[in-house]
Design an enzyme around this catalytic site. Structure first.
Site, PDB file in Angstrom:
ATOM      1  N   ASN A  47       0.838  -1.202  -0.195  1.00 22.44           N
ATOM      2  CA  ASN A  47       0.114   0.024   0.164  1.00 22.44           C
ATOM      3  C   ASN A  47       0.814   1.330  -0.242  1.00 22.44           C
ATOM      4  OD1 ASN A  47       0.554  -0.715   2.610  1.00 22.44           O
ATOM      5  ND2 ASN A  47      -1.201   0.388   3.577  1.00 22.44           N
ATOM      6  N   ILE A  48       0.441   2.299  -0.704  1.00 25.29           N
ATOM      7  CA  ILE A  48       1.079   3.509  -1.003  1.00 25.29           C
ATOM      8  C   ILE A  48       0.220   4.705  -0.542  1.00 25.29           C
ATOM      9  CG2 ILE A  48       2.287   4.932  -2.401  1.00 25.29           C
ATOM     10  CD1 ILE A  48       3.167   2.244  -4.267  1.00 25.29           C
ATOM     11  N   GLU A  49       0.199   5.247   0.815  1.00 25.71           N
ATOM     12  CA  GLU A  49      -0.445   6.220   1.096  1.00 25.71           C
ATOM     13  C   GLU A  49      -0.129   7.715   0.237  1.00 25.71           C
ATOM     14  OE1 GLU A  49      -0.942   5.858   5.198  1.00 25.71           O
ATOM     15  OE2 GLU A  49      -2.206   4.085   4.955  1.00 25.71           O
ATOM     16  N   GLU A  60      -3.091  -4.610  -3.049  1.00 22.69           N
ATOM     17  CA  GLU A  60      -3.434  -5.514  -3.870  1.00 22.69           C
ATOM     18  C   GLU A  60      -3.549  -4.678  -5.527  1.00 22.69           C
ATOM     19  OE1 GLU A  60      -4.729  -4.787  -0.990  1.00 22.69           O
ATOM     20  OE2 GLU A  60      -6.137  -6.303  -0.419  1.00 22.69           O
ATOM     21  N   CYS A  95     -10.237  -5.012   0.511  1.00 23.20           N
ATOM     22  CA  CYS A  95     -11.444  -3.895   0.469  1.00 23.20           C
ATOM     23  C   CYS A  95     -12.192  -4.157  -0.749  1.00 23.20           C
ATOM     24  CB  CYS A  95     -10.689  -2.570   0.580  1.00 23.20           C
ATOM     25  SG  CYS A  95     -10.139  -1.794  -0.910  1.00 23.20           S
ATOM     26  N   CYS A  98     -10.574  -3.136  -4.323  1.00 20.86           N
ATOM     27  CA  CYS A  98      -9.823  -4.111  -4.386  1.00 20.86           C
ATOM     28  C   CYS A  98     -10.460  -5.503  -5.184  1.00 20.86           C
ATOM     29  CB  CYS A  98      -8.767  -4.575  -3.544  1.00 20.86           C
ATOM     30  SG  CYS A  98      -7.662  -3.190  -3.385  1.00 20.86           S
TER      31      CYS A  98
HETATM   32  N1  THU Z   1      -5.489  -1.352   2.753  1.00 18.74           N
HETATM   33  C1  THU Z   1      -4.923  -2.266   1.562  1.00 18.74           C
HETATM   34  O1  THU Z   1      -3.661  -1.980   1.236  1.00 18.74           O
HETATM   35  N2  THU Z   1      -5.415  -3.283   1.251  1.00 18.74           N
HETATM   36  C2  THU Z   1      -6.598  -3.539   1.648  1.00 18.74           C
HETATM   37  O2  THU Z   1      -7.558  -4.278   0.943  1.00 18.74           O
HETATM   38  C3  THU Z   1      -7.289  -2.841   2.953  1.00 18.74           C
HETATM   39  C4  THU Z   1      -6.798  -1.551   3.210  1.00 18.74           C
HETATM   40  C5  THU Z   1      -4.570  -0.214   3.213  1.00 18.74           C
HETATM   41  C6  THU Z   1      -4.911   1.221   2.764  1.00 18.74           C
HETATM   42  C7  THU Z   1      -4.441   1.849   3.536  1.00 18.74           C
HETATM   43  O3  THU Z   1      -3.129   2.297   3.303  1.00 18.74           O
HETATM   44  C8  THU Z   1      -4.341   1.105   4.949  1.00 18.74           C
HETATM   45  O4  THU Z   1      -4.346   0.036   4.482  1.00 18.74           O
HETATM   46  C9  THU Z   1      -5.361   1.405   5.990  1.00 18.74           C
HETATM   47  O5  THU Z   1      -6.604   1.321   5.427  1.00 18.74           O
END
Ligand code: THU
Length: 142
Positions: A47-49, A60, A95, A98
């Site tokens: 994940n990349i915020e 994903e 989520c 995804c």
């Molecule tokens: N996140 C994912 O990378 N995949 C998911 O399916 C659920 C959530 C990440 C998004 C965000 O960076 C962090 O988890 C908290 O929601």
């Protein structure tokens, strides 16, 4: 497609490795993914915020977009792990957004989603079970 235990463990390890690259200054919730293409290639994702929150990308989708952008369109499975500070305490299910991206590229009856807490604690779901009655490209012609 029957995925061997050896492959499952290799995917778990790759997904865990990807936690090291997870960029999460806002949530500190780290997620790693390993996507298995039908030709055996594995793409990792994290994940990349973003400071604007909305442009953040899940692990994903990072894995899918890496693969698709390099010409891969056929997939067998994805392994997802995650947790606060990258410590895996529980399963980390994908989520809804995804799941919909998976629906675009995968057969919901056969595509496997693996979640795990350790090499010895792995559960498997089919996409159809996590996204019942999913909307896909075939629905556009109905
Ligand atoms: N996140 C994912 O990378 N995949 C998911 O399916 C659920 C959530 C990440 C998004 C965000 O960076 C962090 O988890 C908290 O929601």
């Amino acid at each position: 497609m029957n995925i061997t235990n050896e492959t499952k463990i290799a995917l778990f390890k790759k997904a865990c490795d990807m936690l090291n690259f997870s960029y999460t200054p806002y949530s500190n919730f780290k997620v790693g993914a390993a996507l298995l293409c039908q030709d055996g290639t594995v793409y990792g994702g994290c994940n990349i915020e973003n400071a604007a929150y909305g442009p953040s990308n899940c692990a994903e989708r990072t894995a899918f977009f890496k693969a698709v952008s390099e010409g891969h369109l056929k997939f067998d499975a994805i392994f997802v792990v995650g947790g606060p500070e990258g410590k895996i305490k529980d399963y980390c299910p994908p989520c809804g957004v995804c799941r919909q991206v998976m629906m675009e590229f995968c057969n919901p009856d056969t595509f496997s989603i693996f979640l795990g807490k350790s090499e010895d604690d792995i559960v498997e779901y089919k996409l159809k079970d996590l996204l019942p009655l999913g909307f896909g490209n075939a629905d556009l012609n109905k």
